[in-house]
Design a protein around this motif. Structure first.
Motif, PDB file in Angstrom:
ATOM      1  N   LEU A 157       0.848  -1.185   0.000  1.00  0.00           N
ATOM      2  CA  LEU A 157       0.000   0.000   0.000  1.00  0.00           C
ATOM      3  C   LEU A 157       0.890   1.243   0.000  1.00  0.00           C
ATOM      4  O   LEU A 157       1.741   1.419   0.883  1.00  0.00           O
ATOM      5  N   LEU A 158       0.712   2.118  -1.000  1.00  0.00           N
ATOM      6  CA  LEU A 158       1.472   3.357  -1.114  1.00  0.00           C
ATOM      7  C   LEU A 158       0.562   4.519  -0.729  1.00  0.00           C
ATOM      8  O   LEU A 158      -0.529   4.679  -1.289  1.00  0.00           O
ATOM      9  N   LEU A 159       1.018   5.344   0.216  1.00  0.00           N
ATOM     10  CA  LEU A 159       0.216   6.455   0.732  1.00  0.00           C
ATOM     11  C   LEU A 159       0.979   7.762   0.502  1.00  0.00           C
ATOM     12  O   LEU A 159       2.001   8.009   1.140  1.00  0.00           O
ATOM     13  N   ASP A 160       0.494   8.588  -0.419  1.00  0.00           N
ATOM     14  CA  ASP A 160       1.174   9.832  -0.765  1.00  0.00           C
ATOM     15  C   ASP A 160       0.490  11.005  -0.059  1.00  0.00           C
ATOM     16  O   ASP A 160      -0.456  11.584  -0.567  1.00  0.00           O
ATOM     17  N   GLU A 161       0.968  11.322   1.148  1.00  0.00           N
ATOM     18  CA  GLU A 161       0.415  12.403   1.979  1.00  0.00           C
ATOM     19  C   GLU A 161      -1.110  12.366   2.035  1.00  0.00           C
ATOM     20  O   GLU A 161      -1.777  13.355   1.711  1.00  0.00           O
ATOM     21  N   PRO A 162      -1.691  11.250   2.442  1.00  0.00           N
ATOM     22  CA  PRO A 162      -3.152  11.110   2.378  1.00  0.00           C
ATOM     23  C   PRO A 162      -3.907  11.958   3.392  1.00  0.00           C
ATOM     24  O   PRO A 162      -5.136  12.054   3.305  1.00  0.00           O
ATOM     25  N   LYS A 187      -1.205  -5.175   6.395  1.00  0.00           N
ATOM     26  CA  LYS A 187      -0.691  -4.691   5.126  1.00  0.00           C
ATOM     27  C   LYS A 187       0.711  -4.109   5.279  1.00  0.00           C
ATOM     28  O   LYS A 187       1.068  -3.569   6.327  1.00  0.00           O
ATOM     29  N   THR A 188       1.487  -4.225   4.217  1.00  0.00           N
ATOM     30  CA  THR A 188       2.783  -3.566   4.126  1.00  0.00           C
ATOM     31  C   THR A 188       2.535  -2.205   3.497  1.00  0.00           C
ATOM     32  O   THR A 188       1.848  -2.106   2.477  1.00  0.00           O
ATOM     33  N   ALA A 189       3.062  -1.134   4.110  1.00  0.00           N
ATOM     34  CA  ALA A 189       2.714   0.210   3.656  1.00  0.00           C
ATOM     35  C   ALA A 189       3.926   1.129   3.622  1.00  0.00           C
ATOM     36  O   ALA A 189       4.858   0.988   4.420  1.00  0.00           O
ATOM     37  N   ILE A 190       3.881   2.062   2.665  1.00  0.00           N
ATOM     38  CA  ILE A 190       4.872   3.140   2.581  1.00  0.00           C
ATOM     39  C   ILE A 190       4.116   4.458   2.581  1.00  0.00           C
ATOM     40  O   ILE A 190       3.255   4.693   1.736  1.00  0.00           O
TER      41      ILE A 190
END
Length: 255
Positions: A157-162, A187-190
């Motif tokens: 899961l990629l989170l761009d300044e959510p 989940k694995t997240a960045i």
């Protein structure tokens, strides 16, 4: 345990008529399954570019990116990408917004619909299934956007300044919500963020990038001596100040 994600000496530059603009240089790190990585650094250091490379939207000019040991564009692993804005469509209900990805991929199976129903119920949106996005608070919209992403069952899961569009109080609450959902789903997240407090309170590991072209200055493991960690509780932990100050020093040494 083998890493889910591996970056090996990755570099990337943007090419324009005016010339080349290096964005990232010699980036190497790995991420274990189930871990939460936060990426911080000065504005313009390539944080969002890094997510685009990991997602396969961009290809590195040097080095390679492996997902479960396979080049990212060949990997069968699923990547979910959550952007700064929730991008919910006003003409669709919350429920139909959540199902959008499954519709596009023609994956509205009974099993996946049951999982979506469970998430909507578990994460406090049952009463708003037939509501329009404008009828929900910013925090609830972000929860709906996350459920839409999780419905695709991503491995990464990629989170761009959510949380950047939310006010401070809502941001704190939604951080707790999203963190809890990600950990419950294992989940694995960045997470890319400008907020050091957010990075320290949510992540298992913080990656610090230098000024452009972004290079890895520090990869800092984060641990707290508490049984039930949440972002809000982490901010009050004795270790929090030390991590924050260390990261602040790293970033300001680069100014």
């Amino acid at each position: 345990m083998n890493p889910l994600l591996t970056l090996e000496h990755v570099s990337y530059a943007y090419h324009q008529a005016e010339g080349e603009t290096p964005a990232l240089s010699d980036i190497s790190f790995s991420l274990e399954p189930g871990h939460f990585l936060a990426v911080v650094g000065p504005s313009g250091c390539g944080k969002s570019t890094l997510l685009s490379l990991i997602s396969g939207l961009l290809m590195p000019e040097e080095g390679r990116i492996l997902l479960q040991g396979v080049p990212v564009r060949e990997a069968r692993a699923n990547i979910g990408y959550m952007l700064q804005r929730d991008h919910l469509f006003e003409w669709r209900t919350i429920y139909s917004n959540v199902l959008l990805g499954l519709e596009i991929r023609n994956q509205k199976t009974p099993e996946k619909l049951e999982k979506v129903d469970h998430m909507i119920s578990s994460y406090g949106l049952s009463a708003f299934r037939e509501s329009r996005p404008s009828q929900l608070s910013g925090g609830m919209r972000q929860r709906a956007a996350l459920i839409r992403t999780l419905a695709m069952e991503p491995d990464l899961l990629l989170l761009d300044e959510p949380f950047s569009a939310l006010d401070y109080q809502t941001r704190l609450s939604v951080c707790d919500d999203i963190y809890g959902i990600i950990k419950e789903q294992d989940k694995t997240a960045i997470l890319v963020t400008h907020d050091l407090s957010e990075a320290v309170s949510m992540a298992d590991q913080v990656l610090v990038l230098s000024r452009r072209p972004g290079r890895v200055k520090l990869c800092l493991p984060i641990t707290f001596s508490m049984e039930c960690r949440t972002p809000l509780a982490s901010r009050n932990a004795p270790e929090f100040k030390d991590y924050f100050n260390l990261l602040w020093k790293e970033l300001n040494d680069d100014v």
